[in-house]
Write a protein that holds these residues in place. Structure first.
Motif, PDB file in Angstrom:
ATOM      1  N   GLY A  10       5.437  -5.615  16.127  1.00  0.00           N
ATOM      2  CA  GLY A  10       5.416  -4.732  14.967  1.00  0.00           C
ATOM      3  C   GLY A  10       4.153  -3.890  14.929  1.00  0.00           C
ATOM      4  O   GLY A  10       4.196  -2.676  14.646  1.00  0.00           O
ATOM      5  N   ALA A  11       3.005  -4.518  15.225  1.00  0.00           N
ATOM      6  CA  ALA A  11       1.744  -3.773  15.245  1.00  0.00           C
ATOM      7  C   ALA A  11       1.754  -2.721  16.351  1.00  0.00           C
ATOM      8  O   ALA A  11       1.274  -1.589  16.156  1.00  0.00           O
ATOM      9  CB  ALA A  11       0.581  -4.738  15.440  1.00  0.00           C
ATOM     10  N   ALA A  12       2.306  -3.076  17.515  1.00  0.00           N
ATOM     11  CA  ALA A  12       2.396  -2.115  18.612  1.00  0.00           C
ATOM     12  C   ALA A  12       3.289  -0.943  18.238  1.00  0.00           C
ATOM     13  O   ALA A  12       2.979   0.220  18.537  1.00  0.00           O
ATOM     14  CB  ALA A  12       2.932  -2.809  19.869  1.00  0.00           C
ATOM     15  N   CYS A  13       4.384  -1.241  17.579  1.00  0.00           N
ATOM     16  CA  CYS A  13       5.301  -0.192  17.136  1.00  0.00           C
ATOM     17  C   CYS A  13       4.603   0.765  16.164  1.00  0.00           C
ATOM     18  O   CYS A  13       4.728   1.993  16.280  1.00  0.00           O
ATOM     19  CB  CYS A  13       6.525  -0.829  16.480  1.00  0.00           C
ATOM     20  N   GLU A  14       3.854   0.222  15.217  1.00  0.00           N
ATOM     21  CA  GLU A  14       3.149   1.061  14.251  1.00  0.00           C
ATOM     22  C   GLU A  14       2.101   1.930  14.935  1.00  0.00           C
ATOM     23  O   GLU A  14       1.932   3.108  14.589  1.00  0.00           O
ATOM     24  CB  GLU A  14       2.497   0.193  13.178  1.00  0.00           C
ATOM     25  N   ALA A  15       1.387   1.357  15.907  1.00  0.00           N
ATOM     26  CA  ALA A  15       0.353   2.118  16.596  1.00  0.00           C
ATOM     27  C   ALA A  15       0.958   3.285  17.380  1.00  0.00           C
ATOM     28  O   ALA A  15       0.445   4.413  17.341  1.00  0.00           O
ATOM     29  CB  ALA A  15      -0.434   1.201  17.537  1.00  0.00           C
ATOM     30  N   VAL A  16       2.053   3.028  18.093  1.00  0.00           N
ATOM     31  CA  VAL A  16       2.716   4.091  18.855  1.00  0.00           C
ATOM     32  C   VAL A  16       3.277   5.146  17.905  1.00  0.00           C
ATOM     33  O   VAL A  16       3.167   6.355  18.159  1.00  0.00           O
ATOM     34  CB  VAL A  16       3.832   3.504  19.738  1.00  0.00           C
ATOM     35  N   ALA A  17       3.853   4.703  16.788  1.00  0.00           N
ATOM     36  CA  ALA A  17       4.407   5.647  15.815  1.00  0.00           C
ATOM     37  C   ALA A  17       3.323   6.554  15.249  1.00  0.00           C
ATOM     38  O   ALA A  17       3.510   7.775  15.111  1.00  0.00           O
ATOM     39  CB  ALA A  17       5.104   4.886  14.696  1.00  0.00           C
ATOM     40  N   GLU A  18       2.176   5.960  14.934  1.00  0.00           N
ATOM     41  CA  GLU A  18       1.080   6.757  14.374  1.00  0.00           C
ATOM     42  C   GLU A  18       0.582   7.792  15.378  1.00  0.00           C
ATOM     43  O   GLU A  18       0.363   8.957  15.025  1.00  0.00           O
ATOM     44  CB  GLU A  18      -0.058   5.836  13.946  1.00  0.00           C
ATOM     45  N   ARG A  19       0.420   7.374  16.643  1.00  0.00           N
ATOM     46  CA  ARG A  19      -0.050   8.318  17.665  1.00  0.00           C
ATOM     47  C   ARG A  19       0.962   9.427  17.915  1.00  0.00           C
ATOM     48  O   ARG A  19       0.596  10.554  18.253  1.00  0.00           O
ATOM     49  CB  ARG A  19      -0.324   7.585  18.983  1.00  0.00           C
ATOM     50  N   SER A  20       2.240   9.121  17.750  1.00  0.00           N
ATOM     51  CA  SER A  20       3.301  10.090  18.044  1.00  0.00           C
ATOM     52  C   SER A  20       3.697  10.923  16.838  1.00  0.00           C
ATOM     53  O   SER A  20       4.564  11.794  16.948  1.00  0.00           O
ATOM     54  CB  SER A  20       4.533   9.359  18.591  1.00  0.00           C
ATOM     55  N   GLY A  21       3.097  10.637  15.683  1.00  0.00           N
ATOM     56  CA  GLY A  21       3.438  11.395  14.486  1.00  0.00           C
ATOM     57  C   GLY A  21       4.775  11.020  13.884  1.00  0.00           C
ATOM     58  O   GLY A  21       5.422  11.838  13.214  1.00  0.00           O
ATOM     59  N   ILE A  22       5.202   9.791  14.114  1.00  0.00           N
ATOM     60  CA  ILE A  22       6.478   9.317  13.548  1.00  0.00           C
ATOM     61  C   ILE A  22       6.164   8.541  12.276  1.00  0.00           C
ATOM     62  O   ILE A  22       5.501   7.503  12.327  1.00  0.00           O
ATOM     63  CB  ILE A  22       7.219   8.408  14.548  1.00  0.00           C
ATOM     64  N   PRO A  23       6.627   9.002  11.116  1.00  0.00           N
ATOM     65  CA  PRO A  23       6.298   8.305   9.863  1.00  0.00           C
ATOM     66  C   PRO A  23       7.077   7.005   9.731  1.00  0.00           C
ATOM     67  O   PRO A  23       8.297   6.984   9.813  1.00  0.00           O
ATOM     68  CB  PRO A  23       6.725   9.309   8.793  1.00  0.00           C
ATOM     69  N   LEU A  24       6.360   5.889   9.553  1.00  0.00           N
ATOM     70  CA  LEU A  24       7.017   4.602   9.341  1.00  0.00           C
ATOM     71  C   LEU A  24       6.959   4.178   7.879  1.00  0.00           C
ATOM     72  O   LEU A  24       7.969   3.878   7.267  1.00  0.00           O
ATOM     73  CB  LEU A  24       6.373   3.520  10.212  1.00  0.00           C
ATOM     74  N   ARG A  25       5.769   4.138   7.320  1.00  0.00           N
ATOM     75  CA  ARG A  25       5.635   3.775   5.910  1.00  0.00           C
ATOM     76  C   ARG A  25       4.338   4.343   5.364  1.00  0.00           C
ATOM     77  O   ARG A  25       3.409   4.636   6.106  1.00  0.00           O
ATOM     78  CB  ARG A  25       5.673   2.257   5.710  1.00  0.00           C
ATOM     79  N   SER A  26       4.310   4.482   4.040  1.00  0.00           N
ATOM     80  CA  SER A  26       3.142   5.033   3.372  1.00  0.00           C
ATOM     81  C   SER A  26       1.960   4.073   3.450  1.00  0.00           C
ATOM     82  O   SER A  26       2.135   2.850   3.455  1.00  0.00           O
ATOM     83  CB  SER A  26       3.492   5.302   1.900  1.00  0.00           C
ATOM     84  N   PRO A  27       0.724   4.610   3.494  1.00  0.00           N
ATOM     85  CA  PRO A  27      -0.465   3.743   3.489  1.00  0.00           C
ATOM     86  C   PRO A  27      -0.545   2.836   2.261  1.00  0.00           C
ATOM     87  O   PRO A  27      -1.228   1.811   2.304  1.00  0.00           O
ATOM     88  CB  PRO A  27      -1.626   4.751   3.502  1.00  0.00           C
ATOM     89  N   MET A  28       0.176   3.198   1.179  1.00  0.00           N
ATOM     90  CA  MET A  28       0.107   2.381  -0.030  1.00  0.00           C
ATOM     91  C   MET A  28       0.704   0.985   0.183  1.00  0.00           C
ATOM     92  O   MET A  28       0.509   0.083  -0.633  1.00  0.00           O
ATOM     93  CB  MET A  28       0.817   3.083  -1.188  1.00  0.00           C
ATOM     94  N   PHE A  29       1.418   0.787   1.301  1.00  0.00           N
ATOM     95  CA  PHE A  29       2.060  -0.507   1.555  1.00  0.00           C
ATOM     96  C   PHE A  29       1.305  -1.348   2.587  1.00  0.00           C
ATOM     97  O   PHE A  29       1.772  -2.426   2.964  1.00  0.00           O
ATOM     98  CB  PHE A  29       3.496  -0.293   2.046  1.00  0.00           C
ATOM     99  N   THR A  30       0.149  -0.877   3.031  1.00  0.00           N
ATOM    100  CA  THR A  30      -0.534  -1.568   4.129  1.00  0.00           C
ATOM    101  C   THR A  30      -0.988  -2.980   3.763  1.00  0.00           C
ATOM    102  O   THR A  30      -1.119  -3.834   4.635  1.00  0.00           O
ATOM    103  CB  THR A  30      -1.750  -0.754   4.604  1.00  0.00           C
TER     104      THR A  30
END
Length: 664
Positions: free
Chosen positions: A415-435
């Motif tokens: 899950g962490a790897a997925c979020e990191a790749v999504a962030e680098r690629s500009g793919i929105p997963l979830r708002s920072p308010m949910f971190t």
């Protein structure tokens, strides 16, 4: 929260975003059908089944007697009409069989006493689990209770296998007999439960019920003694509840055979703490994910409206064209994510390769330490050596915990790897308010329909596969104890994890057989894969039972030498097995990650297309009647912003409730 869904769905349909309306419908359905699993553990004859009967206020639901011990996993959940079935293992290459047995017939299939005295059903040995659906009001909210075979009972493999699947349980209720305080061996098992469940970090996930309190002179003293002994368990938080209950008195009072007396039963406080823990689990595991999805949909609807309003409120044509160009660029960027030149799939594969390598290194280190501890113990502890079966039980338990921890880590790290790749690629997963909220690392893709309320709960399925695989290996050991160890290991793995006798083929066989089996077109969940891995590992270890028993008849030196010879090839074989298992666990999570990113990319593309349409309409309106076009857009924006504010308030409330529960 669910009251907001219809309004958001209307906005989605008005914007032509039927995909979001369908997504919201699936979110709502999953929240309403969400199941939380309470797994009941304890030594055999500790009163687990009677405790469940008293909790559910149904004296005849689970078979109980002073000499009865449950021999298979038995789950109970809500059903409009009562249905009690057993699942029988396949034979001669056929399919598993589900048989309706009713209340009167259940005892003959799941009670060890019936098997021992010869009154069990003729095919009771084929039963792998029992399922009860009943219209019990306490289960209507989605709670599933799971009664497990007793720790240290006849089916020793179940004890170890349960440890590997516990990370998937929402709550564990551990029964301690008030007349039989936990001995060091049971405390050692409880320590493993704490580690497997993560109860050191989430103490509310583990509760202790000191049963049969009415059979002691002083229930308070029984609780005090249990607490004193539990205090020696490393990692066990003092906030884990330890409460005295009398299930027998509770049932007698429900039938009118005894006058009401809460002081005697202890159920008022027990139930309050239990249902509070269930509600907290529901918040922790379900509410945050639903709110995150709801917020994502609202933002996806709001962004195109705000872009169109920006065009209409721009001061001149140049400013409007600049805004339109920015919207077009975002659309091009979204299209790039699905083009053949997109880098995120390769980046994701590389990230998962790193996760796999890290988990394999962790497995190697932990496995090596387990073997060092084991060898040191049977060399220096005569009591341990006098019971060689305990050697296998100890090893099986450690390996089960390791496999369960690897499964949980595979999901978290993936899950962490997925979020990191999504962030680098500009793919929105979830708002920072949910971190800071405990969201699932890799949720079920919403494009795949969730299992229906009638489907087997995932934790029950995982426990069943683990128990069944462990039992197969143990049965093999009894039947072929004289066979060379390597053959027993090979065949135990083969039987426990279909797909081939070589470790390199084992896990792929698991995935293939599951993809073609009861799971239908749905990919295997990481939890079910973990269940197979745990059970196969435990079953293979216990397959050596026959050989190990022979070691008792030799001298101390010969015992040590015999165990050394027997265990010599195991560590390397288990390392190879765990390497393949790690790959399977990561692959199961990777499938979810890819599906999640594809879902988000498709959602982003649709949002950009909606923005293109809205901005084009705004450009045209700006040349004619900007004010007339602006009014409905402002109304939509204000309505969506109010909903966004409501969602933010719910997130803050959830954060506060979780923080308060953590402090209790």
């Amino acid at each position: 929260m669910m009251a907001l869904v219809p309004a958001v769905a209307r906005y989605a349909l008005e914007a032509g975003r039927r995909d979001l309306a369908v997504r919201l419908d699936e979110v709502e359905r999953r929240v309403r059908q969400a199941q939380l699993t309470v797994v009941v553990l304890g030594e055999f004859s500790s009163g687990k089944s009677t405790l469940l009967n008293a909790l559910l206020e149904d004296a005849t639901l689970f078979p109980v007697d002073s000499y009865v011990s449950t021999r298979v996993l038995t789950s109970v959940r809500w059903g409009e009409q009562e249905s009690i079935t057993v699942e029988l293992a396949a034979r001669h290459g056929g399919d598993t069989e589900e048989r309706d047995v009713g209340r009167d017939g259940l005892r003959a299939y799941i009670c060890e006493a019936e098997v021992q005295d010869g009154t069990a059903a003729t095919d009771a040995e084929r039963v792998v689990r029992a399922s009860i659906r009943t219209p019990n009001a306490k289960l209507r909210g989605g709670v599933v209770c799971v009664d497990t075979p007793g720790i240290g009972g006849v089916h020793r493999g179940h004890t170890a296998a349960a440890l590997g699947v516990l990370p998937q349980a929402d709550l564990v209720l551990y029964a301690i007999d008030a007349k039989r305080p936990p001995l060091p061996s049971e405390l050692a098992f409880i320590e493993r439960v704490v580690r497997a469940l993560g109860a050191d970090e989430c103490p509310e996930r583990l509760m202790f019920a000191v049963t049969k309190a009415d059979q002691t002179g002083d229930p308070g003293r029984a609780v005090g003694e249990a607490r004193a002994r539990l205090a020696a368990v490393p990692g066990l938080d003092e906030r884990s509840a330890v409460l005295a209950v009398s299930s027998r008195s509770r049932l007698l009072q429900l039938t009118g055979a005894q006058p009401p007396d809460e002081n005697l039963t202890g159920f008022q406080e027990f139930e309050a703490r239990l249902w509070e823990a269930v509600d907290h689990a529901r918040l922790r595991l379900r509410a945050g994910a639903a709110l995150a999805e709801l917020h994502s949909v609202v933002r996806g609807l709001l962004a195109p409206v705000e872009e169109a309003i920006g065009v209409l409120e721009a001061q001149d044509a140049a400013a409007r064209e600049k805004l339109a160009a920015a919207a077009a660029a975002r659309r091009v960027e979204a299209e790039r994510l699905v083009a053949g030149s997109a880098t995120w799939p390769a980046d994701l594969d590389a990230a998962f390769d790193e996760v796999t390598a890290g988990l394999r290194a962790r497995a190697d280190t932990t496995l090596a330490q387990a073997w060092r501890d084991l060898r040191a113990r049977y060399r220096t502890d005569p009591v341990f050596l006098d019971d060689p079966q305990a050697v296998l039980d100890d090893l099986a338990g450690k390996l089960a915990v390791l496999a369960g921890q690897l499964g949980r880590s595979a999901a978290d790290l993936s899950g962490a790897a997925c979020e990191a790749v999504a962030e680098r690629s500009g793919i929105p997963l979830r708002s920072p308010m949910f971190t800071d909220l405990p969201l699932p690392p890799l949720p079920d893709p919403l494009t795949v329909p969730a299992a229906s309320a009638a489907a087997t709960p995932s934790v029950v399925a995982s426990l069943t596969t683990a128990f069944d695989a462990a039992a197969r290996g143990a049965r093999l050991g009894v039947a072929r104890g004289e066979v060379v160890g390597a053959i027993a290991w090979d065949q135990a793995v083969h039987l426990s994890l279909p797909g081939g006798s070589r470790t390199g083929k084992v896990v792929n066989g698991v995935l293939q057989s599951m993809a073609e089996g009861r799971e239908g077109s749905r990919p295997p969940t990481p939890g079910v894969v973990a269940g197979r891995v745990v059970g196969g590992l435990v079953g293979a270890v216990l397959a050596f039972a026959g050989q190990v028993r022979e070691i008792r008849r030799t001298t101390h030196a010969d015992q040590v030498a015999a165990l050394d010879r027997l265990f010599a090839p195991w560590e390397a074989q288990q390392r190879a097995f765990l390497h393949d298992a790690v790959q399977a666990l990561v692959d199961a999570s990777a499938d979810r990650a890819r599906a999640e990113l594809r879902d988000r990319i498709a959602q982003r593309q649709a949002e950009c297309e909606t923005a293109r349409i809205e901005v084009a309409a705004a450009l045209a309106a700006a040349r004619s009647d900007a004010a007339a076009a602006l009014a409905p857009l402002l109304a939509r924006r204000d309505g969506l912003r109010r909903i966004e504010t409501d969602v933010t308030a719910l997130v803050d409330e959830l954060r506060g409730r979780l923080a308060a529960a953590g402090e209790d």
